[in-house]
Motif scaffolding. Sequence first.
Motif, PDB file in Angstrom:
ATOM      1  N   ALA A 292       0.830  -1.204   0.000  1.00  0.00           N
ATOM      2  CA  ALA A 292       0.000   0.000   0.000  1.00  0.00           C
ATOM      3  C   ALA A 292       0.863   1.253   0.000  1.00  0.00           C
ATOM      4  CB  ALA A 292      -0.924  -0.004   1.221  1.00  0.00           C
ATOM      5  N   GLY A 293       1.972   1.224   0.741  1.00  0.00           N
ATOM      6  CA  GLY A 293       2.885   2.355   0.742  1.00  0.00           C
ATOM      7  C   GLY A 293       3.547   2.561  -0.614  1.00  0.00           C
ATOM      8  N   VAL A 294       3.908   1.460  -1.259  1.00  0.00           N
ATOM      9  CA  VAL A 294       4.505   1.557  -2.595  1.00  0.00           C
ATOM     10  C   VAL A 294       3.494   2.108  -3.597  1.00  0.00           C
ATOM     11  CG1 VAL A 294       5.495   0.234  -4.506  1.00  0.00           C
ATOM     12  CG2 VAL A 294       6.166  -0.285  -2.153  1.00  0.00           C
ATOM     13  N   LEU A 295       2.242   1.688  -3.472  1.00  0.00           N
ATOM     14  CA  LEU A 295       1.204   2.195  -4.368  1.00  0.00           C
ATOM     15  C   LEU A 295       1.042   3.710  -4.215  1.00  0.00           C
ATOM     16  CD1 LEU A 295      -1.436  -0.634  -3.918  1.00  0.00           C
ATOM     17  CD2 LEU A 295      -0.300  -0.035  -6.066  1.00  0.00           C
ATOM     18  N   LEU A 296       1.090   4.209  -2.989  1.00  0.00           N
ATOM     19  CA  LEU A 296       1.026   5.652  -2.781  1.00  0.00           C
ATOM     20  C   LEU A 296       2.240   6.334  -3.397  1.00  0.00           C
ATOM     21  CD1 LEU A 296      -0.271   8.161  -1.583  1.00  0.00           C
ATOM     22  CD2 LEU A 296       0.905   7.665   0.568  1.00  0.00           C
ATOM     23  N   ALA A 297       3.411   5.735  -3.236  1.00  0.00           N
ATOM     24  CA  ALA A 297       4.622   6.307  -3.829  1.00  0.00           C
ATOM     25  C   ALA A 297       4.511   6.371  -5.349  1.00  0.00           C
ATOM     26  CB  ALA A 297       5.841   5.484  -3.423  1.00  0.00           C
ATOM     27  N   VAL A 298       3.918   5.336  -5.957  1.00  0.00           N
ATOM     28  CA  VAL A 298       3.715   5.333  -7.404  1.00  0.00           C
ATOM     29  C   VAL A 298       2.782   6.477  -7.811  1.00  0.00           C
ATOM     30  CG1 VAL A 298       2.637   4.058  -9.309  1.00  0.00           C
ATOM     31  CG2 VAL A 298       4.191   2.887  -7.737  1.00  0.00           C
ATOM     32  N   THR A 299       1.715   6.656  -7.053  1.00  0.00           N
ATOM     33  CA  THR A 299       0.777   7.741  -7.343  1.00  0.00           C
ATOM     34  C   THR A 299       1.474   9.088  -7.294  1.00  0.00           C
ATOM     35  OG1 THR A 299      -1.098   6.486  -6.464  1.00  0.00           O
ATOM     36  CG2 THR A 299      -1.345   8.875  -6.571  1.00  0.00           C
ATOM     37  N   MET A 300       2.288   9.290  -6.283  1.00  0.00           N
ATOM     38  CA  MET A 300       2.983  10.562  -6.136  1.00  0.00           C
ATOM     39  C   MET A 300       4.074  10.727  -7.191  1.00  0.00           C
ATOM     40  SD  MET A 300       3.201  10.419  -1.983  1.00  0.00           S
ATOM     41  CE  MET A 300       4.091  11.942  -1.788  1.00  0.00           C
ATOM     42  N   ALA A 301       4.752   9.636  -7.528  1.00  0.00           N
ATOM     43  CA  ALA A 301       5.841   9.706  -8.503  1.00  0.00           C
ATOM     44  C   ALA A 301       5.338  10.030  -9.898  1.00  0.00           C
ATOM     45  CB  ALA A 301       6.617   8.390  -8.520  1.00  0.00           C
ATOM     46  N   MET A 302       4.079   9.721 -10.193  1.00  0.00           N
ATOM     47  CA  MET A 302       3.519  10.056 -11.498  1.00  0.00           C
ATOM     48  C   MET A 302       3.590  11.554 -11.766  1.00  0.00           C
ATOM     49  SD  MET A 302       2.510   7.500 -13.317  1.00  0.00           S
ATOM     50  CE  MET A 302       1.378   8.328 -14.443  1.00  0.00           C
ATOM     51  N   GLY A 303       3.589  12.331 -10.692  1.00  0.00           N
ATOM     52  CA  GLY A 303       3.631  13.774 -10.854  1.00  0.00           C
ATOM     53  C   GLY A 303       4.960  14.302 -11.341  1.00  0.00           C
TER      54      GLY A 303
END
Length: 440
Positions: A292-303
């Motif tokens: 779940a933490g990695v998924l949030l990091a992916v969401t933020m990294a898309m920016g």
Amino acid sequence: MADDDLATLGPAAGARTTSTDRPADGPEHPQPGPGQAAPAAGPTGRRLPRLVIAGLVLAALNLRPAITSLGALLEEVRTGLGMSGTVAGLLTSVPALCFAAFGIAAPRLARRWGPGAIVCAGMAAITVGVVVRPYAGGTGGFLAASALALAGIAVSNVLMPVVIKSWFPGRVGSMTGLYSMALALGTSLAAALTVPMTEALGGSWRTGLSVWAALAAVAVPAWVVVVRQRRAIAGPATSAAARPPEAAVRITSSPTAWALAVFFGLQATAAYITMGWMPQIFRDAGVSAGTAGVLLAVTMAMGVPLSFVLPRLAARMRHQGPLVVLLGLCGLAGYTGLWLAPAAGAWVWALLMGISNCAFPLALTMIGMRSTSSAGVVKLSAFAQSVGYLISIPGPLLVGTLYQHSGGWGLPIALMAGLMVPQIVVGVLAGRDRRIEDEA
């Protein structure tokens, strides 16, 4: 000349520009606005725009680590300071409140001291606040030092579009993209590295939080150099007496300003809800905490990449409405996936939410394009961001309340999706090819 006016931060301030992203003479040779002297032709004058770009990137890197590093260690901070659950919950809403309260003061401060000097002071405030708050003693001291850092972030948030409009009026899109990419990079780095760095430095949450002050400290001398060299090359023709007066803009009478403010607030609401609650949605669906933490990091990294590309594209369009609709549809698709199959399509939903959250750099780009002068941009930026952050405050709290009382994520996700509809509507209105000066 002192760096004492909104229209004199950069050589091109005050000039009316189009929404294209093609500079007339390139970034090293910005054109002076009406009533302004051309910058000195010597090495200092030629070097200064490059220094502004470096300062812009360094400032952007520091506009989120103070927030995301705290989120990564919130449980340790709560335990270490003996915070109640209520205080810890309110702590997550403090950034938006400070952004609204302190951001509204940015235009007045910039008129008195100059945007460059205020951004420099903002970086210093971030440095002091971040390094002091873990050792301030008790919850009260922690909150006070955090407010100092957030005040520095707030005024810098508002003035970054002004710096871009002033120095690079023909490159609003590309420079906003560079700034937004650096901001997203700083956000992602703080989220990803705070816990590993804390462990590497001995495991103390105090050290893990204060270490980010070093990044802000690097930005201070860069802005000191920008302000000093700007003063050194400014000619007498740029004095207040020589500049034509700016047309008065009554920002509250502009429909475009209100549309931008509401759009900014709704996209900020979506971003804060995503950062605060998306990992929990996945965990409740059976996804492990680590994933779940990695998924949030992916969401933020898309920016990071999209924040660089999107403003450049937006600046070449007369109407940014189609981009607003595209990002909104990605958000609606992501929320639908979170409701129907949160675990099965987790990576797809994370990517879609990351794309949707790029409404932030789009909003910044539109702020720079909806006024003809840097004086207008600073008023619009302060208004849109202050009102917008006030709008965003209740969102995360309301999601938590709905989750607690309903016992599931159906109602919260419905709220998230429902807010995306007015975001699209006001974003389309804000994206029209209009200027606030014309409306006023």
